[in-house]
Design a protein around this motif. Structure first.
Motif, PDB file in Angstrom:
ATOM      1  N   ALA A   1       9.198 -18.962 -19.130  1.00 50.51           N
ATOM      2  CA  ALA A   1       9.080 -20.423 -19.128  1.00 50.51           C
ATOM      3  C   ALA A   1      10.146 -21.047 -18.234  1.00 50.51           C
ATOM      4  O   ALA A   1       9.863 -21.993 -17.484  1.00 50.51           O
ATOM      5  CB  ALA A   1       9.199 -20.965 -20.548  1.00 50.51           C
ATOM      6  N   ASN A   2      11.361 -20.515 -18.274  1.00 53.67           N
ATOM      7  CA  ASN A   2      12.443 -21.023 -17.438  1.00 53.67           C
ATOM      8  C   ASN A   2      12.131 -20.843 -15.953  1.00 53.67           C
ATOM      9  O   ASN A   2      12.283 -21.771 -15.157  1.00 53.67           O
ATOM     10  CB  ASN A   2      13.753 -20.325 -17.805  1.00 53.67           C
ATOM     11  CG  ASN A   2      14.939 -20.907 -17.081  1.00 53.67           C
ATOM     12  OD1 ASN A   2      14.957 -22.061 -16.712  1.00 53.67           O
ATOM     13  ND2 ASN A   2      15.942 -20.075 -16.868  1.00 53.67           N
ATOM     14  N   ILE A   3      11.689 -19.658 -15.586  1.00 52.82           N
ATOM     15  CA  ILE A   3      11.341 -19.386 -14.186  1.00 52.82           C
ATOM     16  C   ILE A   3      10.171 -20.268 -13.758  1.00 52.82           C
ATOM     17  O   ILE A   3      10.174 -20.833 -12.663  1.00 52.82           O
ATOM     18  CB  ILE A   3      10.996 -17.889 -13.983  1.00 52.82           C
ATOM     19  CG1 ILE A   3      12.203 -17.003 -14.264  1.00 52.82           C
ATOM     20  CG2 ILE A   3      10.433 -17.645 -12.594  1.00 52.82           C
ATOM     21  CD1 ILE A   3      13.313 -17.089 -13.267  1.00 52.82           C
ATOM     22  N   THR A   4       9.181 -20.411 -14.626  1.00 54.32           N
ATOM     23  CA  THR A   4       8.020 -21.237 -14.303  1.00 54.32           C
ATOM     24  C   THR A   4       8.420 -22.693 -14.094  1.00 54.32           C
ATOM     25  O   THR A   4       7.944 -23.344 -13.160  1.00 54.32           O
ATOM     26  CB  THR A   4       6.964 -21.137 -15.421  1.00 54.32           C
ATOM     27  OG1 THR A   4       6.599 -19.762 -15.589  1.00 54.32           O
ATOM     28  CG2 THR A   4       5.731 -21.943 -15.086  1.00 54.32           C
ATOM     29  N   GLU A   5       9.314 -23.206 -14.937  1.00 55.08           N
ATOM     30  CA  GLU A   5       9.785 -24.580 -14.767  1.00 55.08           C
ATOM     31  C   GLU A   5      10.511 -24.749 -13.436  1.00 55.08           C
ATOM     32  O   GLU A   5      10.336 -25.756 -12.747  1.00 55.08           O
ATOM     33  CB  GLU A   5      10.696 -24.969 -15.922  1.00 55.08           C
ATOM     34  CG  GLU A   5       9.953 -25.194 -17.222  1.00 55.08           C
ATOM     35  CD  GLU A   5      10.873 -25.433 -18.409  1.00 55.08           C
ATOM     36  OE1 GLU A   5      12.103 -25.568 -18.202  1.00 55.08           O
ATOM     37  OE2 GLU A   5      10.366 -25.497 -19.536  1.00 55.08           O
TER      38      GLU A   5
END
Length: 145
Positions: free
Chosen positions: A72-76
């Protein structure tokens, strides 16, 4: 030659923006794959020392929660970068559209469509709002799980 360089400056700017974005995306994906590999190794080491099935199950749950948070962090970060890139590209196009229209005679063709640029911007903004709404819903769904 100088005229040609000035004429192609927007294309060069767009190419540089795309190249920079691609490099950043590759770096983020590399970071994610490295983290995924290291987390997998750490998980295997942790599971190899477990004697109780319940403890193994809890370790697996924690592993997937941590993995989801990293993803989720990388996607954000990727979505933010792509949004920034879109804005940069739209700025370049917006600043140079009048030059391009004068150069290629597009101004004459687009006279009957005075609201086209305004409607295009509205459509882009609407699309961005919908995309942000979906990413916020996905994030809240992920957090509630």
């Amino acid at each position: 030659m100088k005229d040609i360089q000035e004429t192609l400056e927007p294309v060069t700017m767009i190419t540089d923006i795309n190249k920079s974005t691609a490099e950043k995306l590759i770096a983020l994906q590399t970071e994610y794959m490295t983290a995924l590999f290291n987390a997998g190794l750490a998980q295997m080491k942790a599971l190899s020392g477990v004697a109780e099935p319940k403890e193994a199950f809890e370790l697996q749950i924690q592993f997937f929660k941590d993995l989801d948070a990293k993803l989720a962090n990388i996607t954000e970060k990727e979505v933010a970068m792509l949004s920034e890139t879109k804005e940069q590209l739209m700025d370049v196009i917006g600043k140079n559209i009048s030059v391009m229209s004068d150069m290629y005679g597009i101004a004459e063709v687009t006279k009957p469509m005075p609201n086209a640029r305004k409607k295009t911007k509205e459509a882009i903004n609407l699309s961005a709002h919908k995309q942000n709404g979906l990413s916020n819903k996905a994030a809240s769904t992920r957090k509630s799980a």
